[in-house]
Enzyme design. Structure first.
Site, mmCIF file in Angstrom:
data_model
loop_
_atom_site.group_PDB
_atom_site.id
_atom_site.type_symbol
_atom_site.label_atom_id
_atom_site.label_comp_id
_atom_site.label_asym_id
_atom_site.label_seq_id
_atom_site.Cartn_x
_atom_site.Cartn_y
_atom_site.Cartn_z
ATOM 1 N N TYR A 1 -4.016 14.878 -2.723
ATOM 2 C CA TYR A 1 -4.346 14.130 -1.515
ATOM 3 C C TYR A 1 -5.444 14.834 -0.723
ATOM 4 C CZ TYR A 1 -3.395 10.605 2.053
ATOM 5 O OH TYR A 1 -3.492 9.553 2.920
ATOM 6 N N HIS B 1 -9.352 8.494 3.727
ATOM 7 C CA HIS B 1 -9.272 7.108 4.167
ATOM 8 C C HIS B 1 -10.652 6.468 4.313
ATOM 9 C CE1 HIS B 1 -5.188 8.366 5.533
ATOM 10 N NE2 HIS B 1 -4.885 7.110 5.263
ATOM 11 N N GLU C 1 -5.732 6.943 -2.024
ATOM 12 C CA GLU C 1 -5.720 5.888 -1.011
ATOM 13 C C GLU C 1 -6.198 4.554 -1.582
ATOM 14 O OE1 GLU C 1 -4.806 5.339 2.183
ATOM 15 O OE2 GLU C 1 -3.689 7.204 2.018
ATOM 16 N N HIS D 1 1.769 4.427 -3.038
ATOM 17 C CA HIS D 1 1.680 5.891 -3.007
ATOM 18 C C HIS D 1 2.809 6.496 -3.839
ATOM 19 C CE1 HIS D 1 -1.672 6.709 -0.413
ATOM 20 N NE2 HIS D 1 -1.198 5.979 0.584
ATOM 21 N N ASP E 1 -9.511 14.569 7.857
ATOM 22 C CA ASP E 1 -8.727 13.607 7.072
ATOM 23 C C ASP E 1 -8.671 14.021 5.596
ATOM 24 O OD1 ASP E 1 -7.195 11.357 6.490
ATOM 25 O OD2 ASP E 1 -8.933 10.034 6.303
ATOM 26 N N HIS F 1 0.831 -1.214 0.000
ATOM 27 C CA HIS F 1 0.000 0.000 0.000
ATOM 28 C C HIS F 1 0.859 1.254 0.000
ATOM 29 C CE1 HIS F 1 -3.332 2.683 1.522
ATOM 30 N NE2 HIS F 1 -2.269 3.324 2.007
ATOM 31 N N GLU F 2 1.796 1.319 0.928
ATOM 32 C CA GLU F 2 2.591 2.542 1.053
ATOM 33 C C GLU F 2 3.491 2.777 -0.154
ATOM 34 O OE1 GLU F 2 2.154 4.888 3.179
ATOM 35 O OE2 GLU F 2 0.587 3.750 4.189
#
Length: 347
Positions: free
Chosen positions: A180, A267, A189, A169, A262, A165-166
């Protein structure tokens, strides 16, 4: 670009806990939340531009380096493992090293991409960041993993979907550069959840039907009533816990969350495009990294997706990609349209 795996709303709820048995978790959440706020406030770095056609660059071998922050918040830390070296025996170091390699292989073998940026970017990671740090994040140049608080969260290298996942990005950063915030941020995301899930499925050789479609499985301790941070297959069902509350993700536009928190709910509302991808994969069957993954990857990296894309803009783009790859009226095209219609995103 700073993107973390634990949503601020979850950290905020955990930070408010006053039960003695979760004192370390509450303190760790407050520290992690403060870190998220400070980094977001200081973030000024622009998204790098990538020349057109770079996604066709011939993949090269992985170039991994893992560092150990040893409880500090100074990056990158002490070098502990380089490409080709044997396992160290430290679980976090070796899990990070393996996760970087698995992610590199998915992009190279399936999509023909030469690392995260398409040009052979070295994959660097720091483990043991901070003291009981409750997060993992991509800071625009490398991966960073905390060890968790031990009460609610385990170490963040335990979950391959988190690592995938990271790093995804970074792929978004070096391709579409999706903003974002708001729906573009939720797409940002969601792209990471999609490719994080695909990394895990590819390594395990799981079909769409066999896959769990859970993001962050294995992060929670046994004290938590929950399976993972998010469920792509059934958004809103990943956890239901006295301390963490209930998973707030919507599964269609009927329950889209309008919020300024957020970054506009990046998210939370990512559950909607997440479910659309899962529905597409279920309709087509087989391996999700094949036709479904190719449609999403080509849409993300093709060069025509605007940075402020809404769900509708992205949905139309995936439908156009399906036509380009498989033809109008193909089963892939029909499945894309059906998936978006099911989650109530207009094409």
């Amino acid at each position: 670009m700073y993107c973390s795996i634990i949503p601020p709303y979850l950290l905020r709820r955990l930070a408010r806990q006053d039960a003695p048995e979760f004192s370390a978790a509450a303190r760790a959440a407050r520290e992690a939340l403060g870190h998220v706020r400070s980094v977001h406030a200081a973030r000024t770095q622009a998204t790098p531009e990538v020349p057109a056609g770079v996604r066709q660059a011939k993949p090269g071998p992985s170039n991994r380096t893992v560092f150990d922050a040893a409880g500090s918040e100074v990056l990158p830390g002490k070098l502990v493992r380089k490409e080709g070296e044997t396992a160290t025996g430290d679980p976090a170091t070796d899990e990070a090293y393996d996760g970087l390699g698995h992610t590199h292989r998915l992009y190279a073998n399936v999509f023909g991409r030469n690392s995260i940026d398409g040009r052979g970017l070295p994959l660097n990671a720091t483990v043991h960041f901070g003291k009981l740090y409750d997060n993992a994040f991509w800071d625009g140049t490398q991966m960073v993993f905390g060890d968790g608080d031990g009460e609610v969260f385990e170490r963040f290298t335990r979950s391959l979907s988190v690592i995938g996942h990271e790093l995804a990005h970074g792929v978004t950063q070096y391709s579409a550069g999706l903003l974002y915030r708001n729906q573009a941020g939720a797409l940002n995301e969601s792209m990471s959840d999609v490719f994080g899930a695909l990394v895990e499925q590819y390594v395990k050789n799981q079909s769409t039907a066999e896959a769990s479609w859970l993001i962050g499985e294995g992060l929670f301790t046994s004290r938590v009533e929950g399976q993972a941070l998010r469920s792509m297959k059934a958004p809103g069902t990943a956890y239901d816990d006295d301390v963490l509350g209930k998973d707030p993700q919507p599964d269609s536009m009927d329950s889209y969350v309008k919020t300024s928190a957020d970054n506009g709910g990046v998210h939370i509302n990512s559950g909607i495009p997440n479910r659309a991808f899962c529905l597409l994969a279920e309709q087509l069957g087989g391996n999700a990294w094949d036709s479904p993954g190719r449609i999403w990857y080509e849409t993300l990296t093709g060069g025509s997706l605007p940075k402020g894309a809404t769900f509708t803009v992205f949905a139309r783009a995936t439908a156009a990609t399906a036509v380009e790859l498989f033809g109008s009226g193909s089963k892939e095209h029909d499945a894309v349209r059906n998936a978006w219609e099911t989650v109530k995103v207009k094409l």
